[in-house]
Structure formats: C-alpha cells, structure tokens
Design a protein around this motif. Structure first.
Motif: not given
Length: 315
Positions: A50-78
């Motif tokens: 229904d438009g929401w991602p299914e959350l699993t331990s693997a999905a959380v690890e994949h996002l925060l440990y393997e993918r996030l640093y490839l794409y996002v740069q926090p805004e100043p002060g964030q």
C-alpha cells in the motif's frame, strides 16, 4: 512519456507520515531526510505494501550502511542522525498499522538507532563521498546559493578554470576545515581516491537507474494483470524508457544534494567529476605494479604487492 503509466519517480508517503507523527504528538523528523529514506527504501528492491516499504533488518542495514552515503548530503545545520530517526518513525508507524509486532518493532528500532549512528559517521568520511556530494560541500563552503541554478553553473565554470592543483587543494581543504573526516588512504594525491570516487559515483547512479526501471516494471506488471496495454515507450524500442530513467536518477541525486548539480556534472562538466572507464582503471593499476628488480627490493619475505590496495583504501 506517459508518466502515470511508467511511474518511474517514487511517490513516497512522506506527507502522510509527517501528518501522522504530528497527530500522535511525536517529535518531528526533518522532511528532506524522511523523503530520501522512503525513496531509497522503495528503490532498494524490497517489498511494498500500500505504498509503504516492508521493513526488515536487512532492508534497514542496506539503507543505512550501504546506500545512504552514496546519495545524500545533509543540508547545512541538518543533523545527520535524522536519517536514522526517519527510519525509527517509519518503524513506529508500521507498528501502529499492525504490520509489525511488538518484538519486531523493538528490534528494528534498536537497529535503526545504532545503524543511524554508523550512517552519520559514514556521511563524514572523506573517502566515501561521490562527486555530487563533494561538489555540494564545495559550493556551500564557497557560500554559493545552491538554490540558484545560474549561480551553481557560474561557480562550476570558475572552478573549471582553476589549475588542477588548486582544485585538488580545495578538496583537501574540506578535511582540513573539519567538513569531512580525513582517512588514512593517501588523500587526493596520486589518483587513487579520485578513481574510487568516480567509480562509486558511476556505480551509484547506475544502481539508482536500475532501481527506477525495476520499480516501473513492477507497476507495469499490474497494468498487464488488469488487461491494459503497455505504454508506447515499451511497445518496441526501450530507448526513451532508459533515457527517462537516466533523467529521473539525476533529478533524485540532485534532490538529495543540490538540485541540478548531478546533471551539470555529467552533461556539462564531466572533467570536474571524472568517472573512469576500464581503460583508465587498467592504466592506474598498471602504474602500481612493480617490475624487475624493483619488485624484489620492495617485497622482502614474500610480501604481497596487491595492486588493488590503493583502490580498496579509497573505496
């Protein structure tokens, strides 16, 4: 292109989740990190309900440990911990929607907290930036209004005119000024880190394009099940579809760094953000290989000369 049929770009439920958090009296989470988290989870290949991602331990690890640093740069002060907080908010929302039991909620909450801290550290590592992230930091350090596309382009034009040594010095200054945390990989001198950053940037963009196309194919499977015809873009030549995925990937990368910047780096300023091909990689590795007596002198007691060491340090 019939976007409603292809539906390449994620349509996250960030607004709905923020409204739920406010109604529940929960501590607010920044909208930009929340949108990035929801989009990357959706494009990570996991199941959706229904438009929401299914959350699993693997999905959380994949996002925060393997993918996030490839794409996002926090805004100043964030606060970079906002990404982990966004995952925890989603965990609690899915528990309230009865998609998680109490035990899974507790486990995922704990994992998102500590992995969110790891992600915040990865976002500061000088060897893990991609070109859009690096230039976003340079633009902000120079005081450029990153919301002004003309100003961003003008700064890139000026930066391109600088000697290569001055450009490299600007990269190094981000570490000296505490914007990025230095690592013991030889820095920007010697070419290893430049090569690694280029490879990571190319790989991250292609991974994003693949995720977008796979997401679209899943949506098209629903059309087929309903007996609806395929969009014209997929009736024969897939060129328009692939081009659309490339464009959306660049737009998303801009939304997570500086709007329009990734497209500028690819299309107008590729010399500022080189993405090496196999020939360049082979040439670099060949330069690391010792020959003749040099090999014997530098490898006493059978020491390994692994030619990938420089790349591994910078990757």
């Amino acid at each position: 292109m019939e976007d409603e049929d292809l539906r390449l770009a994620p349509r996250t439920k960030a607004a709905e989740l923020l409204a739920w958090a406010e109604a529940e009296g929960r501590e607010p989470v920044a909208e930009a990190p929340l949108r990035a988290v929801l989009a990357l989870l959706e494009l990570g290949g996991g199941r959706m309900h229904d438009g929401w991602p299914e959350l699993t331990s693997a999905a959380v690890e994949h996002l925060l440990y393997e993918r996030l640093y490839l794409y996002v740069q926090p805004e100043p002060g964030q606060d970079p911990l906002a990404y982990g907080a966004a995952v925890r908010l989603l965990v609690d929302h899915q528990r309230a929607a009865k998609r998680l039991n109490a035990k899974r909620q507790e486990r995922l909450h704990a994992e998102a907290e500590w992995q969110g801290e790891v992600a915040a550290g990865l976002l500061r590592r000088a060897d893990l930036v991609t070109w859009p992230r690096l230039y976003a930091l340079l633009l902000r350090a120079a005081g450029v209004d990153t919301g002004d596309g003309a100003a961003v382009r003008a700064w890139l034009e000026g930066f391109r005119e600088l000697p290569a040594q001055e450009r490299t010095a600007a990269f190094t200054a981000l570490e000296a000024d505490g914007v990025l945390d230095p690592v013991d990989d030889g820095g920007w001198d010697g070419g290893a880190r430049t090569l690694a950053v280029g490879m990571a940037t190319d790989g991250a963009r292609r991974l994003l394009e693949q995720g977008l196309m796979e997401r679209s194919y899943r949506n098209l499977a629903e059309l087929t099940a309903l007996g609806r015809p395929m969009p014209e873009e997929l009736a024969g030549d897939f060129g328009a579809f692939e081009e659309a995925a490339v464009g959306v990937a660049l737009e998303l990368a801009g939304a997570w760094t500086v709007p329009g910047l990734p497209r500028l780096l690819v299309e107008e300023f590729p010399e500022l953000a080189p993405e090496p091909g196999q020939a360049e990689i082979d040439a670099y590795l060949a330069g690391l290989e010792p020959t003749g007596d040099e090999a014997g002198d530098e490898a006493p007691d059978g020491a390994d000369h692994g030619t990938g060491a420089g790349l591994a340090a910078g990757a």
